[in-house]
Design a protein around this motif. Structure first.
Motif, PDB file in Angstrom:
ATOM      1  N   PHE A 172     -44.534 -27.274 -29.509  1.00 34.39           N
ATOM      2  CA  PHE A 172     -44.952 -25.969 -28.996  1.00 34.39           C
ATOM      3  C   PHE A 172     -45.930 -25.363 -29.993  1.00 34.39           C
ATOM      4  N   THR A 173     -47.197 -25.337 -29.601  1.00 39.79           N
ATOM      5  CA  THR A 173     -48.242 -24.772 -30.445  1.00 39.79           C
ATOM      6  C   THR A 173     -48.727 -23.477 -29.799  1.00 39.79           C
ATOM      7  N   THR A 174     -48.602 -22.380 -30.546  1.00 39.15           N
ATOM      8  CA  THR A 174     -48.883 -21.074 -29.936  1.00 39.15           C
ATOM      9  C   THR A 174     -50.340 -20.652 -30.094  1.00 39.15           C
ATOM     10  N   SER A 175     -51.237 -21.610 -30.084  1.00 35.46           N
ATOM     11  CA  SER A 175     -52.645 -21.272 -30.245  1.00 35.46           C
ATOM     12  C   SER A 175     -53.290 -21.129 -28.864  1.00 35.46           C
ATOM     13  N   ASP A 176     -54.585 -21.305 -28.800  1.00 37.23           N
ATOM     14  CA  ASP A 176     -55.308 -21.242 -27.537  1.00 37.23           C
ATOM     15  C   ASP A 176     -56.209 -22.467 -27.472  1.00 37.23           C
ATOM     16  N   ILE A 177     -56.433 -22.976 -26.263  1.00 42.53           N
ATOM     17  CA  ILE A 177     -57.293 -24.158 -26.143  1.00 42.53           C
ATOM     18  C   ILE A 177     -58.710 -23.891 -26.635  1.00 42.53           C
ATOM     19  N   THR A 236     -52.231 -40.458 -36.043  1.00 43.39           N
ATOM     20  CA  THR A 236     -51.641 -40.640 -37.366  1.00 43.39           C
ATOM     21  C   THR A 236     -50.990 -39.348 -37.850  1.00 43.39           C
ATOM     22  N   SER A 237     -51.690 -38.220 -37.637  1.00 45.76           N
ATOM     23  CA  SER A 237     -51.166 -36.939 -38.118  1.00 45.76           C
ATOM     24  C   SER A 237     -49.861 -36.568 -37.410  1.00 45.76           C
ATOM     25  N   MET A 238     -49.724 -36.938 -36.157  1.00 43.21           N
ATOM     26  CA  MET A 238     -48.504 -36.580 -35.434  1.00 43.21           C
ATOM     27  C   MET A 238     -47.283 -37.149 -36.148  1.00 43.21           C
ATOM     28  N   GLU A 239     -47.408 -38.373 -36.632  1.00 44.61           N
ATOM     29  CA  GLU A 239     -46.267 -38.978 -37.299  1.00 44.61           C
ATOM     30  C   GLU A 239     -46.178 -38.584 -38.776  1.00 44.61           C
ATOM     31  N   LEU A 240     -47.276 -38.762 -39.524  1.00 38.35           N
ATOM     32  CA  LEU A 240     -47.190 -38.601 -40.971  1.00 38.35           C
ATOM     33  C   LEU A 240     -47.131 -37.134 -41.403  1.00 38.35           C
ATOM     34  N   ILE A 241     -47.831 -36.260 -40.697  1.00 41.12           N
ATOM     35  CA  ILE A 241     -47.798 -34.855 -41.086  1.00 41.12           C
ATOM     36  C   ILE A 241     -46.706 -34.106 -40.318  1.00 41.12           C
ATOM     37  N   PHE A 242     -46.715 -34.253 -39.006  1.00 39.51           N
ATOM     38  CA  PHE A 242     -45.797 -33.447 -38.195  1.00 39.51           C
ATOM     39  C   PHE A 242     -44.429 -34.099 -38.023  1.00 39.51           C
ATOM     40  N   GLY A 243     -44.292 -35.330 -38.435  1.00 40.05           N
ATOM     41  CA  GLY A 243     -43.008 -36.011 -38.326  1.00 40.05           C
ATOM     42  C   GLY A 243     -42.537 -36.099 -36.886  1.00 40.05           C
ATOM     43  N   ALA A 244     -43.472 -36.245 -35.952  1.00 39.82           N
ATOM     44  CA  ALA A 244     -43.129 -36.220 -34.529  1.00 39.82           C
ATOM     45  C   ALA A 244     -43.329 -37.590 -33.891  1.00 39.82           C
ATOM     46  N   HIS A 245     -42.603 -37.808 -32.797  1.00 37.09           N
ATOM     47  CA  HIS A 245     -42.625 -39.115 -32.142  1.00 37.09           C
ATOM     48  C   HIS A 245     -42.656 -38.950 -30.638  1.00 37.09           C
ATOM     49  N   ALA A 246     -42.966 -40.051 -29.947  1.00 39.38           N
ATOM     50  CA  ALA A 246     -42.963 -40.048 -28.485  1.00 39.38           C
ATOM     51  C   ALA A 246     -41.634 -39.482 -27.997  1.00 39.38           C
ATOM     52  N   ARG A 265     -31.326 -14.944 -32.599  1.00 43.16           N
ATOM     53  CA  ARG A 265     -30.645 -14.802 -31.317  1.00 43.16           C
ATOM     54  C   ARG A 265     -30.574 -16.101 -30.517  1.00 43.16           C
ATOM     55  N   TYR A 266     -31.476 -17.051 -30.759  1.00 48.02           N
ATOM     56  CA  TYR A 266     -31.547 -18.233 -29.901  1.00 48.02           C
ATOM     57  C   TYR A 266     -31.132 -19.503 -30.650  1.00 48.02           C
ATOM     58  N   ASP A 267     -30.761 -20.483 -29.854  1.00 47.26           N
ATOM     59  CA  ASP A 267     -30.328 -21.753 -30.413  1.00 47.26           C
ATOM     60  C   ASP A 267     -31.564 -22.582 -30.785  1.00 47.26           C
ATOM     61  N   LEU A 268     -31.838 -22.660 -32.063  1.00 50.72           N
ATOM     62  CA  LEU A 268     -33.018 -23.401 -32.509  1.00 50.72           C
ATOM     63  C   LEU A 268     -32.624 -24.750 -33.114  1.00 50.72           C
ATOM     64  N   SER A 269     -31.482 -25.272 -32.683  1.00 53.49           N
ATOM     65  CA  SER A 269     -30.996 -26.498 -33.313  1.00 53.49           C
ATOM     66  C   SER A 269     -31.937 -27.683 -33.103  1.00 53.49           C
ATOM     67  N   SER A 270     -32.731 -27.662 -32.023  1.00 54.09           N
ATOM     68  CA  SER A 270     -33.658 -28.782 -31.801  1.00 54.09           C
ATOM     69  C   SER A 270     -34.859 -28.724 -32.746  1.00 54.09           C
ATOM     70  N   LEU A 271     -35.149 -27.519 -33.240  1.00 49.10           N
ATOM     71  CA  LEU A 271     -36.367 -27.329 -34.035  1.00 49.10           C
ATOM     72  C   LEU A 271     -36.226 -27.911 -35.440  1.00 49.10           C
ATOM     73  N   ARG A 272     -37.191 -28.754 -35.823  1.00 50.02           N
ATOM     74  CA  ARG A 272     -37.143 -29.356 -37.152  1.00 50.02           C
ATOM     75  C   ARG A 272     -38.001 -28.588 -38.146  1.00 50.02           C
ATOM     76  N   THR A 273     -39.218 -28.246 -37.732  1.00 49.33           N
ATOM     77  CA  THR A 273     -40.158 -27.643 -38.679  1.00 49.33           C
ATOM     78  C   THR A 273     -41.079 -26.668 -37.954  1.00 49.33           C
ATOM     79  N   VAL A 320     -37.542 -27.415 -28.172  1.00 52.15           N
ATOM     80  CA  VAL A 320     -38.732 -27.730 -28.957  1.00 52.15           C
ATOM     81  C   VAL A 320     -38.336 -28.335 -30.307  1.00 52.15           C
ATOM     82  N   ASN A 321     -39.018 -29.410 -30.690  1.00 51.82           N
ATOM     83  CA  ASN A 321     -38.739 -30.074 -31.961  1.00 51.82           C
ATOM     84  C   ASN A 321     -39.696 -29.657 -33.066  1.00 51.82           C
ATOM     85  N   VAL A 322     -40.939 -29.427 -32.673  1.00 49.65           N
ATOM     86  CA  VAL A 322     -41.961 -29.076 -33.648  1.00 49.65           C
ATOM     87  C   VAL A 322     -42.717 -27.856 -33.142  1.00 49.65           C
ATOM     88  N   MET A 323     -42.832 -26.855 -33.994  1.00 54.03           N
ATOM     89  CA  MET A 323     -43.583 -25.670 -33.598  1.00 54.03           C
ATOM     90  C   MET A 323     -44.766 -25.487 -34.523  1.00 54.03           C
TER      91      MET A 323
END
Ligand code: ATP
Ligand code: MG
Length: 641
Positions: free
Chosen positions: A279-284, A264-274, A351-359, A328-331
């Protein structure tokens, strides 16, 4: 068009209907009999009787539609390697890992401790565990033997999965000797240790206990291990909190509720889809890694980028270069990483093309206004602060661009997320505070799906720690201090132990920090309350300057101190003015980038610092002692018995 407010209201008015609808986002082998059982508060049981499997939903389910899509893209700037793994390949690797665990006798409910660097095998291991119903406990690879031993004894794993080594900022960190030390220190003895040999460090194998992953991977071949269908409330994993405020708590997570909450959070919070890439810069080893490197994006059929490396190697542009390269669409990152970038050339941001990035999403600690606006302007993308905890597993307070684009307010993580009845309450009475009135951030039970079920092996600690802080009312305490404004936006003012009391005035350290950070010379600042015979407590500010030279001379230093004092005085009043401001090159932080205020406080008060096994860089303590002109506290003789 629906609004965040409407979704939130509906989720609280009729939680069963709301979550029954969300449950459709995942596959169930058996549907639940009851959406919610809250007959034994504060223990909430979601999707009672439903049977499902996290690995099935994260991997197998996608084979029909996206077998050849990349599931996991791994990049390491530590060993200069990349690897793209499709859903089909991921399925194969997870099955092999699951088959190995089965060979070792791992059964449903057994624990498997994963102590690994950021390599794909770590993800295979997590998914293999959930596939067979084993409970994984991932321990951050940066922890040394004492922290590891404590977690071994608490989780009591049957098997440990580890590797020869990790690499940090170009330096090999051998894991195996740390693991051996931890195993010698711990009382609990796992039966087997499975080792992934990356060829980075020599490994001394213990016969009869240690097993080589590559050899076993060959031996089990193209194995097929069926998914174990678990009752929704059976545990999926145990993860320890960061240990910023004291002894880490083993957070136990369920299965069905977690899968539904993340999907649910992927869609409603992150606005992301299949098909999107995250790209999450955390650690497992952290909850952000569990939820948004591994399970969330895979449950949603996305591509997840897994990064082994730091934000500044080989240069300050690496995160944005990866975002461009993988479209990357969501970071998702943390304020601490952004503050590291702030000390780099800002030209990297454009310096980089971030056009794919939404949020860009940021979480984990307070996001101060200057950092928020610096990064937002720098990359020209919406930045969404979100507040949550290891305990909750997914965001509690956030703007939810997947529902509606609400205007952000700098310094606020936004508004309560659907499912969470967030209250600001008076710490003594537990009564609700009015807008503008500061209080403890609490949540009215039941907690929504995906939040902690209990403290691992200790139901009474769960009730005692989290639900017994207000008289006459059982409410979940976050131990954070906050305030709600007239528009319903929440502001986090710091942890409840970080409230300082100067001559009867209660001040949040966060407010003073925000004020100091608004000076352009300040890169980062920590404020703590220090005991004072006269005033009860006084505020001490420890600053890092953007340009280290500035604090070089005593005169410049004193001038700056004066300027900073005046800023606080004009913004918050004389009572909030720090009694002292010192300058250091780095602040003491946990391995997850959180400020260790209790350590600063202890040093300033000449006390022992206590358990600091989660500290990133112990030399920061010496810098601080130097800046304050205090000596190291002599450990008190520990009494026997
Ligand atoms: P421990 O509970 O062991 O002391 P910890 O609280 O640091 O460690 P985590 O669960 O990793 O462990 O961190 C959650 C805490 O981080 C929150 O309670 C809050 O204090 C802080 N936090 C997280 N996100 C935010 C945010 N967006 N803004 C302000 N604070 C945040
Ligand atoms: Mg905490």
């Amino acid at each position: 068009m629906t609004t965040i407010r409407a979704v939130h209201a509906r989720s609280l008015a009729d939680p069963e209907a709301f979550w029954a609808e969300q449950a459709e986002r995942i596959d169930w082998e058996t549907r639940c009999e009851r959406v919610l059982d809250y007959s034994r508060p504060p223990f909430a049981r979601w999707f009672v009787g439903g049977r499902t499997n996290l690995c099935h939903n994260a991997v197998d389910r996608h084979l029909a539609t996206r077998a050849d899509q990349a599931a996991l893209v791994w990049t390491s700037t530590e060993v200069d390697r990349q690897r793209s793994i499709s859903y089909r390949e991921l399925h194969g690797e997870v099955n092999r890992m699951a088959a190995i665990l089965r060979e070792f006798g791992v059964r449903k409910g057994d624990r498997v401790l994963i102590y690994m660097p950021m390599i794909p095998e770590a993800v295979f291991a997590m998914l293999a565990c959930t596939r067979i119903g084993a409970i994984h406990s991932v321990v951050f690879g940066g922890f040394a033997s004492i922290s590891l031993a404590a977690r071994l004894d608490d989780a009591r794993p049957r098997v440990v999965i580890s590797a020869d080594a990790g690499s940090r900022a170009g330096k090999v960190v051998a894991y195996k000797p740390l693991l051996d030390e931890a195993l010698a220190r711990a009382t609990h003895r796992p039966e087997r240790v499975l080792l992934v040999d990356r060829g980075l460090a020599p490994v001394a194998m213990v016969p009869g206990r240690d097993e080589d992953y590559a050899g076993w991977r060959e031996r089990v071949g193209a194995a097929a291990v069926p998914c174990e269908w678990l009752e929704s409330n059976e545990p999926s994993y145990v993860l320890y909190t960061s240990g910023t405020t004291g002894k880490p708590k083993g957070v136990q997570r369920d299965t069905g509720g977690y899968a539904v909450a993340l999907a649910t959070s992927m869609e409603l919070i992150f606005g992301a889809h299949a098909g999107d890439t995250m790209f999450t810069t955390s650690d497992i080893g952290w909850v952000v890694g569990h939820s948004y490197i591994v399970y969330g994006p895979l449950l949603a059929g996305m591509t997840t980028v897994m990064y082994e490396g730091t934000p500044v190697r080989p240069d300050g542009g690496i995160l944005w270069r990866l975002a461009e390269q993988h479209r990357v669409n969501v970071m998702f990152s943390a304020p601490t990483a952004i503050r590291v970038l702030k000390k780099q050339d800002p030209a990297w941001l454009t310096r980089y093309d971030l056009s794919s990035l939404r949020t860009l999403f940021l979480a984990g600690e307070p996001l101060d206004e200057p950092t928020a606006s610096w990064i937002q302007q720098g990359i020209g993308k919406p930045v969404v602060d979100n507040y949550w905890q290891t305990e909750t597993g997914w965001p509690v307070i956030a703007l939810q661009p997947g529902i509606e684009r609400l205007p952000p307010k700098l310094g606020s993580p936004g508004v309560p997320v659907y499912g969470y009845d967030v209250r600001i309450v008076d710490e003594r009475t537990g009564a609700d505070c009015a807008a503008g009135q500061k209080g403890v951030v609490a949540i009215e039970g039941p907690l929504p799906p995906g939040c902690m079920s209990t403290v691992w092996g200790d139901d009474s600690r769960f009730v005692r720690t989290y639900w017994s802080n207000f008289p006459d009312r059982q409410r979940y305490s976050t131990f954070d201090w906050g305030v709600r404004d007239e528009d319903g936006y929440l502001f986090i003012l710091g942890r409840t132990d970080d409230v300082i009391n100067v001559a009867g005035h209660r001040l949040g350290t966060r407010e003073i920090e925000e004020s100091l950070a608004s000076h352009p010379a300040v890169a980062e600042v920590a404020v703590v309350g220090v005991a004072d015979a006269l005033k009860g407590q006084v505020a001490l500010a420890v600053c890092i300057l953007r340009d280290a030279q500035l604090a070089g001379t005593d005169a410049a230093h004193r001038a700056l101190e004066g300027e900073l004092m005046r800023i606080v005085e004009s913004q918050l009043g004389a009572v909030a003015r720090p009694s002292r401001i010192v300058f250091v090159p780095a602040l003491p932080k946990t391995r997850s980038g959180k400020l260790l205020r209790r350590a600063i406080q202890a040093i300033a008060e000449g006390r022992e610092t206590g358990d600091l096994t989660t500290i990133e860089d112990p030399s920061t303590l010496d810098h601080l002692r130097q800046a304050l002109g205090v000596a190291e506290a002599v450990p008190a003789a520990s009494g026997a018995g």
